[in-house]
Structures are given as structure tokens and as C-alpha cells.
Write an enzyme that holds these catalytic residues in place. Structure first.
Site, PDB file in Angstrom:
ATOM      1  CD  GLN A 197      -3.126   0.843   2.425  1.00 39.48           C
ATOM      2  OE1 GLN A 197      -4.083   0.010   1.829  1.00 39.48           O
ATOM      3  NE2 GLN A 197      -3.066   1.881   3.270  1.00 39.48           N
TER       4      GLN A 197
ATOM      5  CD  GLU B  74      -2.538   7.688   3.581  1.00 42.65           C
ATOM      6  OE1 GLU B  74      -0.766   7.090   3.097  1.00 42.65           O
ATOM      7  OE2 GLU B  74      -3.010   7.049   3.814  1.00 42.65           O
TER       8      GLU B  74
ATOM      9  CG  ASP C 269       0.284   0.869   5.272  1.00 47.52           C
ATOM     10  OD1 ASP C 269       0.836  -0.682   5.545  1.00 47.52           O
ATOM     11  OD2 ASP C 269       0.018   1.378   5.883  1.00 47.52           O
TER      12      ASP C 269
ATOM     13  CD  GLU D 122       1.891   1.252   8.949  1.00 50.86           C
ATOM     14  OE1 GLU D 122       0.614   1.301   9.311  1.00 50.86           O
ATOM     15  OE2 GLU D 122       2.630   1.662   8.485  1.00 50.86           O
TER      16      GLU D 122
ATOM     17  CG  ASP E 266      -2.033   0.701  10.878  1.00 51.59           C
ATOM     18  OD1 ASP E 266      -3.276   0.927  11.964  1.00 51.59           O
ATOM     19  OD2 ASP E 266      -2.581   1.178   9.825  1.00 51.59           O
TER      20      ASP E 266
ATOM     21  CE  LYS F  53      -3.561   4.017  10.069  1.00 51.05           C
ATOM     22  NZ  LYS F  53      -3.821   3.401   9.883  1.00 51.05           N
TER      23      LYS F  53
ATOM     24  NE  ARG G  52      -6.831   5.256   9.579  1.00 53.48           N
ATOM     25  CZ  ARG G  52      -7.472   4.718  10.288  1.00 53.48           C
ATOM     26  NH1 ARG G  52      -8.439   4.878  11.646  1.00 53.48           N
ATOM     27  NH2 ARG G  52      -7.764   3.732   9.682  1.00 53.48           N
ATOM     28  CB  SER G  53      -6.382   7.394   3.417  1.00 49.98           C
ATOM     29  OG  SER G  53      -7.173   6.749   3.863  1.00 49.98           O
TER      30      SER G  53
END
Length: 428
Positions: A163, A205, A242, A283, A310, A335, A364-365
Site C-alpha cells: 500500500q 496521501e 506499509d 508495517e 497497525d 492513530k 489517516r488517508s
């Protein structure tokens, strides 16, 4: 100390054009605090519940009027009169009012908005910046910016399963220098992509989202960009991933790069990557409930690279305690909206740090112009922050706040740099 006088909330838009909750808290001395709540694209199954309206005629069901009303009609009246500096008491009052395990009644988005806005109001009343109010005199460590400059997975539409591909400017002398290095590599990567005839469209992002043939191709492009920008991979700028493996986990297997793989096979794949590239952090390499697999990968790779939980931990102290006990992962992604309150976030960080786990503060996105996480990263001296590419105002707002904090700290400011990743031995 000043007490809570008024609590208001409204529906605003996040960086993806979806509604989210913004809360303002006013104190009886005239101080105010405002906070906006972020929202994720790849959400862990164990996260606190974000309340959405589900009305298909408004915002395609994603409206947050229910959460806004929960703040105005239930939470606000309950909190009026509370000492604004009593953060734990205030958060507990909201948990009691909600009376569920996952904040599903009032909504984690309602509770978190109030929780953070209270902290902002109390810091203003104390005449302190938020990082100093929360972290005290020892808050002085500027985090390494983990910049997501190439996107795959659920943040992009491409053949890349991983990702996020991040750069970490570990060799910089200061945060401002690290940010400059990151921005220079980001712009160089754009040139590299253009030269190769690849798309320079952006993911959620701010990272580029070209259609590449493999994950290694993405890493190779970033290495090329680092070198072209005039930096040494591994020595000055390292890499981080990630994977968000839960997104491609189906029926006990990982559907990855066109093959069906076991946790052991995924671990072998990561071992190859770690030996081939200067990776400091991976991650969510495995599924969010594959505790046994997480232990295996931590045993095999945990002395060489940071293994970050996460979706595994969802910033939840109870899940984190299990990970510590079982030896699953060695770092926590933080988060605030996964757990849904400032108190529980700080508790999770404290538990992690007490047990030798590193912490990475994260956006966060779906973000807003809110910069609370920048202050939080410095408040808890976590040494790492993940808040997207050095592009798009919703991401850059956090980096710019860290520049301001570095300026406020002046000579007391310390940039975490390489010390944030003690497991990373040398450049490749």
C-alpha cells in the site's frame, strides 16, 4: 482551572470529500479549542466504531449528522462544568455515556473530536503550545517524517500490492533538513516517472500511483530517485513499507503478486526485501489476526527491521499488551481515531514505550487541516511520524506544524534521525 462552558460540533469535509466531525470547545475563561477527526481507507476490523448516518440521499450514506448530534445533545451537556485539564476524567465520562466496548453508541468520531478539542482548549488556557501542554518540559524530540511517496494497494489503482512505499530521511541533522530532503526526492521521483512514461497521478496521501509490474519495481524507482536527488540510500535516506496485508488476505492465504502465499512464504519474501533494500520499517506485513505469523516474522526479522502493528493493534492497549506478551511486532502505529480518545492513545504509547516498542504517529488517508498529531508526536517523543507525501495541504499542514515546533524549541530541539531505528544496522 477553567471549566468547560460550551461544546459545539459540525459536519465538515475531509481530504477525500467525505464528511467528518469537527468539534469546538469553549471554556469559561474564553479559551477555545477546535479539532477535526480523520478517517481511514484501509480500516482494521478491531477499530472503534465511526458513526455514519447511512442515509443514501446524503453524501452517499457517509454523512455524520448522528455523530454531530451526539456531541451537541448528549456529550456537551454532560461535560459542562468539568475542569478542562482533567482529560482522563472527561474521556471517562464520555466512555460511561457511550457504554459500549467500541464506542458504537455515540461514535468514536464524536468522542475523539471532543477529546482532542478539550486538550486544545486546555492548552490555550494554560498558555502553552499543545505539544508542551501534553508532553511537559521533556517534549523535545522531532520525529523522522516517514513520507509515503509511492502508493499501491487500496490507496491506488495499480498492480502494486504493497500500500505505501515511504522514504525516511534518517541522516538529516534537523527536522527542517529532513523535510527538504524528502521534498527533493519526491520531486525527483516525479521526473523519473515522467522520463519512463509512467503516470504521475496522486493517491489519497499525495504519493504517486503509477501502474508498475511489481513491488520491487516500486522500490527500485525510489532508490533511483534518491540517488538522482543527490542522496545516499540507506545512509542518508532509508525506505519503509506499509504492506496493509489484511487487504489481500483471503481464506487463510495471501493473494500477493499473482500467487497464493502462506504467512511463512510472505515472511521469506520480506527477508529477501530486507537483504536487498535499506528498509528500516515494515508495517502490517501479515493479516490483522494472524498472531502466530506475526511472532514468526518478528523472531526472524525483528532484530534487523522495525515490525509495526497497525491493523494488528489498532492503537488499543489491550491488543498491544497481547502483542508484547507474545512477541508479535516490535513497534506500534498510533492513530488517534482507531481507539477514539486522547487518553487511550497516550496510554497505548506509554505501554509501548515502557516495553521497548517504538511508536510511529500516523495520519489517516482521509485527513483535514487539523495538525494535532504533529504536536502529539513531539509530546510523546515518539521519533517517527507518518503523514503522507510532502504535497497536498492536508498532509503538509502537519509537516509545517513540526517546522513551527522545531522553531519554538530552538536549541532544545533534537531530531530523532537514525536513533529512531536502532534495529537498522547499515546501508545496503
Amino acid at each position: 482551572m477553567p471549566s468547560i462552558d460550551v461544546v459545539v460540533a459540525r459536519e465538515i469535509l475531509d481530504s477525500r470529500g467525505n464528511p467528518t466531525v469537527e468539534v469546538e470547545v469553549g471554556l469559561d475563561d474564553g479559551s477555545t479549542g477546535r479539532a477535526a477527526v480523520p478517517s481511514g481507507a484501509s480500516t482494521g476490523a478491531f477499530e472503534a466504531i465511526e458513526l455514519r448516518d447511512g442515509d443514501p440521499n446524503r453524501y452517499q450514506g457517509k454523512g455524520v449528522e448522528k455523530a454531530v448530534l451526539a456531541v451537541i445533545e448528549q456529550i456537551g451537556p454532560e461535560l459542562v462544568g468539568y475542569d478542562a485539564t482533567e482529560q482522563r476524567l472527561i474521556d471517562q465520562a464520555m466512555f460511561d455515556l457511550d457504554a459500549t466496548d467500541n464506542k458504537g453508541s455515540l461514535g468514536a468520531n464524536a468522542i475523539l473530536g471532543v477529546s482532542l478539542a478539550v486538550a486544545h482548549a486546555a492548552s490555550e488556557a494554560s498558555d502553552l503550545p499543545l505539544f508542551r501542554y501534553l508532553g511537559g518540559p521533556n517534549a523535545h524530540l522531532l520525529p523522522v517524517p516517514m513520507m509515503n511517496i509511492l502508493n499501491g494497494g487500496s490507496h491506488a489503482d495499480s498492480n502494486v500490492d504493497i500500500q505505501e512505499f515511504m522514504i525516511a530521511p534518517i541522516g538529516a541533522e534537523s527536522f527542517s533538513e529532513a523535510l527538504r530532503w524528502g521534498a527533493e526526492v519526491y520531486h525527483t521521483l516525479k521526473k523519473v516517472l515522467k522520463t519512463k512514461g509512467l503516470s504521475t497521478g496522486l493517491g489519497d496521501e499525495g504519493g504517486f500511483a503509477p501502474n508498475l509490474e511489481s513491488n520491487r519495481a516500486a522500490l527500485d524507482l525510489i532508490i533511483e530517485a534518491i540517488k538522482q536527488a543527490g542522496y545516499i540510500p540507506g545512509e542518508q535516506i532509508a525506505l519503509a513499507l506499509d504492506v496493509a496485508a489484511s487487504e489481500f488476505y483471503k481464506d487463510g492465504k495471501y493473494e500477493f503478486e499473482g500467487k497464493s502465499r502462506s504467512a511463512a512464504e510472505m515472511t521469506e519474501y520480506y527477508e529477501e526485501l530486507v537483504s536487498a533494500y535499506p528498509l528500516v520499517s515494515i508495517e502490517d506485513p501479515l493479516y490483522e489476526d494472524d498472531w502466530a505469523g506475526w511472532k514468526v516474522i518478528t523472531d526472524k526479522l525483528g532484530d534487523k527491521v522495525q515490525i509495526v502493528g497497525d491493523d494488528l493493534f489498532v492503537t488499543n492497549p489491550e491488543r498491544l499488551a497481547r502483542g508484547i506478551e507474545e512477541g508479535s511486532a516490535n513497534a506500534l502505529l498510533v492513530k488517534v481515531n482507531q481507539i477514539g480518545s486522547l487518553t487511550e492513545t497516550l496510554d497505548a504509547v506509554e505501554l509501548a514505550q515502557r516495553n521497548g516498542f517504538k511508536c510511529m504517529m500516523s495520519h489517516r488517508s482521509g485527513e483535514t487541516e487539523d495538525v494535532t498529531i504533529a504536536d502529539l508526536a513531539v509530546a510523546v517523543n515518539c521519533g517517527q511520524i507518518k503523514t503522507g507525501a510532502p504535497a497536498r495541504s492536508d498532509r503538509v499542514a502537519k509537516y509545517n506544524q513540526l517546522l513551527r515546533i522545531e522553531e519554538i524549541l530552538d536549541d532544545a530541539a533534537e531530531y530523532a534521525g537514525r536513533s529512531a531505528f536502532p534495529r537498522f544496522r547499515s546501508a545496503n
